[in-house]
Design an enzyme around this catalytic site. Structure first.
Site, PDB file in Angstrom:
ATOM      1  CE1 TYR A   1       6.178   4.252   1.839  1.00 30.43           C
ATOM      2  CE2 TYR A   1       4.411   2.935   2.778  1.00 30.43           C
ATOM      3  CZ  TYR A   1       5.195   4.076   2.793  1.00 30.43           C
ATOM      4  OH  TYR A   1       4.997   5.039   3.753  1.00 30.43           O
TER       5      TYR A   1
ATOM      6  NE  ARG B   1      -4.456   8.583  10.557  1.00 29.54           N
ATOM      7  CZ  ARG B   1      -4.907   9.414   9.645  1.00 29.54           C
ATOM      8  NH1 ARG B   1      -5.472  10.546  10.009  1.00 29.54           N
ATOM      9  NH2 ARG B   1      -4.804   9.136   8.364  1.00 29.54           N
TER      10      ARG B   1
ATOM     11  CB  ALA C   1      -0.923  -0.017   1.222  1.00 34.95           C
TER      12      ALA C   1
ATOM     13  NE  ARG D   1      -1.776  -1.022   5.997  1.00 34.84           N
ATOM     14  CZ  ARG D   1      -1.258  -0.030   6.721  1.00 34.84           C
ATOM     15  NH1 ARG D   1       0.024   0.247   6.636  1.00 34.84           N
ATOM     16  NH2 ARG D   1      -2.014   0.669   7.529  1.00 34.84           N
TER      17      ARG D   1
END
Length: 307
Positions: A83, A223, A80, A132
Site C-alpha cells: 500500500y 485468518r 505493509a 505495520r
C-alpha cells in the site's frame, strides 16, 4: 490507517479520476476492483507531487483524529502489503529523484513525516500508535533487492518515537518475493527498541515458540479469528478450531454476514456428547440406542395410560 495508493481504482476518486503512488509504476499482475465491485485492469498511478505528499500526511492526521473521536484506543499506520507507505519505502515502486526517493533515508521520509505529524497533533500519544511493515511479502506486486537492509533500517529509525509496537509481517503466507534473503522477526527485534508484534500464518504452537525464543513480544492472528470468534477460549482450553474461512470470505461484500459473523462458537456440551459416541465400541452404540428407544416407549406408555 490504510491508503491503497496504486492498488486503488480511479472510480473511487471521481474528483481526480486517477490513482496515486510514489512513482508512476503500474501493478503488472492480478486485477483491481472498481466501485461496482468488478474486476478491472490495474491503472498506472500518478506520482504524488511534494505538496500533495504534505496533504496526504495531513490526511493521516485527520484519520487519526476521527479514530479518537469514534472511540478507538489507538491507531496503526499500515505500511505493509504494497500500500502507499510501502510504495514509498521500496525501490520496486519508488524511482523518485527528489527528497522522497533514492536513499533509504529519503524513502523512509514519508512514513517518518506521517508519524511525526500524528504525534504532533496529539490525538493519541506515541504509546497508542503502531506501525505495520511487510519486508518479505510479494502481495501487491512488491519485493525489492535491498529489503533485507531497508526494513531493519526503518525499524531502527522508528525506535526513536516510543511507539506502542512495530507490527512485522515476517511470515510468507502472502508469498515471498525472493528478491533478497528473508527478513526475520529476530532481525527486526534486534533493530527496533520496543515491542515487536508478529503475524501471518501462525498457529498456537508456532506463536508460543516465537514468544519463547524472544524474537517477538506479541502475536496477532487474523485468518483464525475469521472462522473462530472464540479463538482465545479455544487456545486456552485446547479446543479444536473451525476450518479456515475461504479466501472469498475475507473481502466479498455481496456475501453479507456469510463467512463474516456466522461462524459457530465452540459447544463444549455438544462436543462431549459426540466424544462419547466416538469413543464407544460399535456394540455399545446399539445399547445406547436401545436405552433411548426404551425410555421413549416408557414415556409413550405413560402418556397413553394418562389418557
Amino acid at each position: 490507517l490504510w491508503h491503497l495508493g496504486r492498488q486503488s481504482h480511479s472510480s473511487f476518486h471521481p474528483s481526480t479520476n486517477d490513482t496515486v503512488s510514489a512513482s508512476a509504476i503500474k501493478i503488472t499482475s492480478g486485477h483491481a476492483k472498481n466501485s461496482k465491485n468488478e474486476n478491472v485492469e490495474h491503472e498506472t498511478p500518478r506520482a504524488l507531487t511534494i505538496p500533495q505528499i504534505a496533504t496526504t500526511v495531513q490526511d493521516y492526521v485527520k484519520a487519526t483524529r476521527l479514530s479518537k473521536e469514534a472511540g478507538f484506543d489507538g491507531v496503526e499506520v499500515h505500511g505493509a502489503n504494497g500500500y502507499l507507505v510501502d510504495q514509498f519505502l521500496q525501490t520496486r515502486t519508488n524511482v523518485r529523484t527528489d527528497k522522497y526517493g533514492g536513499s533509504m533515508e529519503n524513502r523512509y521520509r514519508f512514513l517518518k513525516e506521517i508519524i511525526e505529524a500524528i504525534l504532533a497533533d496529539g490525538a493519541f500519544p506515541a504509546d497508542r500508535v503502531g506501525v505495520r511493515l511487510s519486508p518479505n511479502g510479494n502481495f501487491g506486486d512488491m519485493g525489492s533487492e535491498d529489503n533485507d537492509v531497508l526494513f531493519p533500517y526503518v525499524a531502527k529509525q522508528l525506535s526513536s518515537f516510543g511507539l506502542a509496537y512495530l507490527h512485522v509481517m515476517d511470515g510468507t503466507g502472502f508469498g515471498f518475493h525472493n528478491k533478497c534473503q528473508l527478513v526475520t522477526a529476530m532481525d527486526m527485534k534486534q533493530a527496533f527498541q520496543g515491542n515487536i508484534m508478529t503475524n501471518i500464518g501462525l498457529d498456537k504452537a508456532s506463536a508460543q515458540g516465537m514468544l519463547r525464543s524472544g524474537s517477538t513480544d506479541l502475536v496477532a492472528f487474523g485468518r483464525l479469528y475469521i472462522s473462530n470468534p472464540d479463538l482465545v477460549e479455544r487456545f486456552q482450553n485446547n479446543w479444536p478450531l473451525n476450518p479456515d474461512a475461504p479466501y472469498e470470505h475475507w473481502w466479498t461484500n455481496s456475501l453479507g454476514a456469510t463467512g463474516y459473523t456466522d461462524y459457530p462458537f465452540y459447544d463444549e456440551k455438544k462436543a462431549a456428547a459426540s466424544s462419547i459416541f466416538a469413543m464407544a465400541p460399535p456394540m455399545a452404540w446399539y445399547g445406547m440406542a436401545g436405552l433411548v428407544l426404551s425410555t421413549a416407549m416408557i414415556a409413550g406408555s405413560r402418556a397413553i395410560m394418562a389418557k
